[in-house]
Scaffold this motif. Structure first.
Motif, PDB file in Angstrom:
ATOM      1  N   ALA A 192       0.853  -1.181   0.000  1.00 52.36           N
ATOM      2  CA  ALA A 192       0.000   0.000   0.000  1.00 52.36           C
ATOM      3  C   ALA A 192       0.896   1.240   0.000  1.00 52.36           C
ATOM      4  N   GLN A 202       1.020   8.274  -6.765  1.00 53.56           N
ATOM      5  CA  GLN A 202       0.280   7.231  -7.467  1.00 53.56           C
ATOM      6  C   GLN A 202       0.456   7.319  -8.980  1.00 53.56           C
ATOM      7  N   GLU A 210       4.443  -1.991 -12.132  1.00 54.29           N
ATOM      8  CA  GLU A 210       3.771  -3.049 -11.373  1.00 54.29           C
ATOM      9  C   GLU A 210       4.004  -4.415 -12.001  1.00 54.29           C
ATOM     10  N   ILE A 217      -1.578  -1.031  -3.883  1.00 54.26           N
ATOM     11  CA  ILE A 217      -2.867  -0.495  -3.442  1.00 54.26           C
ATOM     12  C   ILE A 217      -2.692   1.013  -3.329  1.00 54.26           C
ATOM     13  N   ARG A 218      -3.547   1.757  -4.025  1.00 58.40           N
ATOM     14  CA  ARG A 218      -3.453   3.218  -3.986  1.00 58.40           C
ATOM     15  C   ARG A 218      -4.043   3.718  -2.672  1.00 58.40           C
ATOM     16  N   LEU A 232      -7.485   3.798   1.889  1.00 55.49           N
ATOM     17  CA  LEU A 232      -7.107   3.021   0.709  1.00 55.49           C
ATOM     18  C   LEU A 232      -8.259   2.924  -0.280  1.00 55.49           C
ATOM     19  N   GLY A 233      -7.910   3.026  -1.569  1.00 54.04           N
ATOM     20  CA  GLY A 233      -8.845   2.669  -2.625  1.00 54.04           C
ATOM     21  C   GLY A 233      -9.928   3.661  -2.950  1.00 54.04           C
ATOM     22  N   THR A 355      -4.716  -8.235  -6.757  1.00 49.67           N
ATOM     23  CA  THR A 355      -5.195  -6.998  -7.359  1.00 49.67           C
ATOM     24  C   THR A 355      -5.596  -6.051  -6.239  1.00 49.67           C
ATOM     25  N   GLN A 356      -5.702  -4.779  -6.553  1.00 48.28           N
ATOM     26  CA  GLN A 356      -6.126  -3.836  -5.527  1.00 48.28           C
ATOM     27  C   GLN A 356      -7.518  -4.177  -5.014  1.00 48.28           C
ATOM     28  N   GLU A 357      -8.439  -4.493  -5.908  1.00 43.24           N
ATOM     29  CA  GLU A 357      -9.803  -4.749  -5.464  1.00 43.24           C
ATOM     30  C   GLU A 357      -9.879  -6.002  -4.595  1.00 43.24           C
TER      31      GLU A 357
END
Length: 476
Positions: A192, A202, A210, A217-218, A232-233, A355-357
């Motif tokens: 993160a 970012q 990446e 994670i943004r 986050l996110g 993945t971020q999600e």
């Protein structure tokens, strides 16, 4: 989960020093096999029987007339049944459990098997179990229960992340490029990016970077007068600058509406004058909009008072009925000048896909644990169903299963002499510890409100240290 074999055997005294062979076929491959073994009684302490059998043994061994020492007598107080378990697959020897525990769960997996067994694919074909009756107590029967379970790959695979990082875009010394490479070098699969009060870095998280390193994670670390919060996110920027202790719920609601999540960072850092705003002084009323608490901050976390206080606070919040995941964060600002004891936050991801999600979903669901190194596969079973960390079960009895593994990121932590000695279950009533023997840990527990798993053992020459800790399962 599929039961492949269930058997009960009765051994008699005349079965002493004999073998019982059990063969069975698997018609398909599994992720792993579990062999649940239990026999009783383990010991008999009838003094007359013990005296007779000890005398027989002494006569056979040429001890008659010899002086007996106290240590000799200590070994002759009870009689013990002893049955060992060995295994073959398609004629290939897989290993043996030569241990005195009358209850064992043995795991066979290509990723790593229980101690005493080689890593071996849980493949279809012929399997042969040999029960070796090392000792059967005279004048008594011995009952042996055996269950073989075929288990498919779990829905979620836990992967290691670093959850708190800074770059030159705030007060860190990393470039974004160098941070991403350092994360990869330390064996993490994701991180993160949480610079103080800015998302500018970012833009440097390019698809090429990446792909070359690991996914990110943004995020942002809200660095306010009254506490730090890892956000986050979010799909768009949420202003942090005017948050006050009494209205923080308004801001966490805005974070949720922006698709993001909020976690409380290092809540018990010393605040002013050492670090103004580093201590958490916000008055949260709606805990539903707080997703996690960073219970471990910085490297070697359990030598820091602030982290002991953070765990105590988190535990109290769980007792109040709040659902909160745990994370660890190095608060990583620069390259290490020397070897340090690092932490990792493991997130339960669908099929392990980073993945971020998927990472955000794991945090929201509470599929997390923190560790200094050893990893845990944790499963809770109740009424024939399997539950993951963060799930809610009905109040009452459940079965907790923990498979400890010692191979991931090993070069990062084995130098510190980390060794698991105990597995603990902690809940509202306190902590209960069990010895760790290297097999799949399986115990019946009584669920009340919440329950988490902890590992204890050796670290850097110290004993009884907390090595890992999970987010809870809940009961209602």
């Amino acid at each position: 989960m599929e039961i492949l074999l269930q058997k009960e055997f009765v051994f008699h005294p005349e079965d002493d020093r004999t073998n019982r062979i059990i063969s069975f076929e698997t018609e398909r491959n599994y992720d792993h096999l579990e062999f649940v073994c239990e026999y009783s009684p383990k010991t008999i302490s009838d003094p007359d029987l013990v005296a007779r059998e000890v005398q027989k043994g002494m006569d056979k061994s040429g001890w008659t007339g010899r002086k007996l020492f106290p240590a000799d007598m200590d070994e002759c107080k009870v009689l013990m049944n002893f049955v060992t378990f060995s295994l073959d697959h398609e004629g290939e020897y897989v290993g043996c459990a030569h241990r005195h525990d009358p209850e064992q769960v043995i795991v066979i997996s290509e990723q790593g098997s229980s101690r005493g067994f080689f890593a071996h694919k849980a493949a279809k074909g012929n399997w042969r179990i040999v029960l070796n009756v090392q000792a059967a107590i005279p004048e008594h029967e011995l009952t042996y229960h055996l269950t073989v379970i075929g288990c498919d790959k779990p829905a979620y695979t836990y992967r290691p992340f670093e959850m708190h990082c800074h770059t030159l875009h705030s007060d860190g010394r990393f470039t974004v490029h160098d941070l991403a490479h350092a994360v990869k070098d330390y064996g993490y699969v994701g991180f993160a990016l949480t610079d103080h009060n800015t998302e500018a870095g970012q833009a440097e998280l390019t698809p090429e970077l990446e792909a070359e390193t690991v996914p990110a994670i943004r995020g942002i670390e809200w660095t306010t007068f009254f506490g730090h919060m890892l956000v986050l996110g979010c799909e768009h920027y949420v202003d942090w600058r005017f948050a006050l202790p009494e209205d923080i719920d308004t801001y966490t609601a805005q974070i949720r509406e922006a698709g993001g999540i909020a976690g409380i960072a290092h809540p018990f850092n010393i605040g002013a004058p050492m670090c103004a705003g580093c201590r958490w002084d916000f008055k949260v009323k709606n805990w539903d909009d707080i997703t996690y608490i960073e219970v471990w901050s910085q490297e070697d976390p359990m030598v820091r008072t602030k982290n002991i206080m953070a765990i105590e606070w988190w535990t109290n919040l769980l007792n109040e009925g709040h659902h909160l995941a745990c994370t660890a964060g190095r608060d990583w600002h620069c390259k290490d000048s020397e070897d340090v004891i690092t932490t990792a936050t493991y997130l339960g991801l669908p099929e392990g896909k980073v993945t971020q999600e998927n990472a955000l979903d794991a945090l929201r669901a509470g599929r997390t644990y923190v560790t200094l190194g050893p990893t845990m596969d944790i499963e809770v079973r109740q009424d024939g169903k399997e539950y993951n960390l963060g799930d809610t079960l009905k109040t009452g009895a459940c079965e907790v299963r923990v498979d400890v593994r010692l191979n991931e990121r090993r070069d990062m932590w084995e130098k510190w002499g980390i060794e698991v000695r105990e597995i603990a279950l902690t809940g509202p009533a306190g902590t209960k510890k069990y010895p760790y023997r290297g097999d799949l840990f399986c115990v019946q527990a009584e669920g009340d409100r919440w329950l988490r798993v902890e590992l204890y053992g050796d670290k850097d020459g110290q004993y009884g240290q907390l090595l890992a800790m999970s987010s809870p399962v809940y009961f209602a």
